[in-house]
Scaffold this active site. Sequence first.
Site, mmCIF file in Angstrom:
data_model
loop_
_atom_site.group_PDB
_atom_site.id
_atom_site.type_symbol
_atom_site.label_atom_id
_atom_site.label_comp_id
_atom_site.label_asym_id
_atom_site.label_seq_id
_atom_site.Cartn_x
_atom_site.Cartn_y
_atom_site.Cartn_z
ATOM 1 N N GLU A 42 0.831 -1.201 0.000
ATOM 2 C CA GLU A 42 0.000 0.000 0.000
ATOM 3 C C GLU A 42 0.868 1.254 0.000
ATOM 4 O OE1 GLU A 42 -3.957 -1.782 2.241
ATOM 5 O OE2 GLU A 42 -2.555 -0.570 3.419
ATOM 6 N N CYS A 69 -1.142 7.003 9.640
ATOM 7 C CA CYS A 69 0.059 6.381 10.231
ATOM 8 C C CYS A 69 -0.321 5.184 11.100
ATOM 9 C CB CYS A 69 0.799 7.412 11.081
ATOM 10 S SG CYS A 69 1.488 8.780 10.133
#
Length: 348
Positions: free
Chosen positions: A91, A339
């Site tokens: 990703e 994150c």
Amino acid sequence: MLALNGVTPERLAEELAGVGGTIGEARKIVAHVLRCAEPDLTRVRQLRRAVRLEALRIGGVPRLALVERRTSRVDPFVKYGLSTTDGLIVEAVRIPLERPGRFSICISSQVGCAMGCSFCATARMPVRRNLETWEIVDQVTHVASDLPAGGRIHGAVFMGMGEPMKNLDAVLEAAAILSHPAGFGVGAPAITISTAGVVPGIRRLTALGRPYRLGVSLTSAIPAKRRSLMPVEATWPLEELIGAARDHARATRRLVMLTYVMLGGVNTGPEDAEALADLVRGEPLFRISLVEYNEWSGQGPGFRPPTAQELAAFRAALADLGVPVVRRYSGGKDVGAACGQLGAGLVS
């Protein structure tokens, strides 16, 4: 076979030297294969036939396949799911910058991760393998081809899936391609190579003298607490890690970014602020970046983002101790692009 989208023009010129290929012709080839969805070397102008045929003989242009594109509904972050030729998924994330039309890319360097950080979704995946240089670069190619009109890639952060220092050769070669004028022309200081704390990688990066920024995932300045959150602390203790980061900052004359993931009720107390202040006190070599923990399905028990009161108190405590910090916005939470969330949907 050589991946033409995974080499610098200088290296390609060496491979083409046998037929008299020049650095100028190598630059044209690299620029073409990085910018075209379906590269065709017959369309490269002023490329001699012998050079074109040799490039086709020794190389090809492998590509990752786009399997998912998810756009956040709350901010302009976009996550891309890309399949490797052996069926693995990585990703990457398109990050909007403050100036309109400019973007940074969060890049993956491995399939999975072996670092075991307890607050990170990718750490729940087994590390399958390192990504090859072209697989790293092709993440950028996919994102660059999907920019809005007039948009450009202005930065890149190796903070996606995997530990960049465990695949440093490919990461550095990819960074060289990203920053090359024939590549994507990203300024080298706008490329950040991050690590959970692999000290030999930091030392090697310093010795090589490459012009990229260093980022270190810290999360706690208390060794025992950091060890419970980040197993890497047991191998390369905090004192050794900060020593290597200091040496890097002095050698490159660039601040090292210390990322501190704030976990509510875990690492945002007064003792945590005092330990962080003690760690960075002295020479102004570090930039502290505070990032709130992002929840993901299947996370371990006890983790949550800090409350507004916890966040305010922690920042105030650091300010009182003379520690300047920035709060980094981590967007795309609703699509698993923030994150610590990458790979959450891939954990089996």
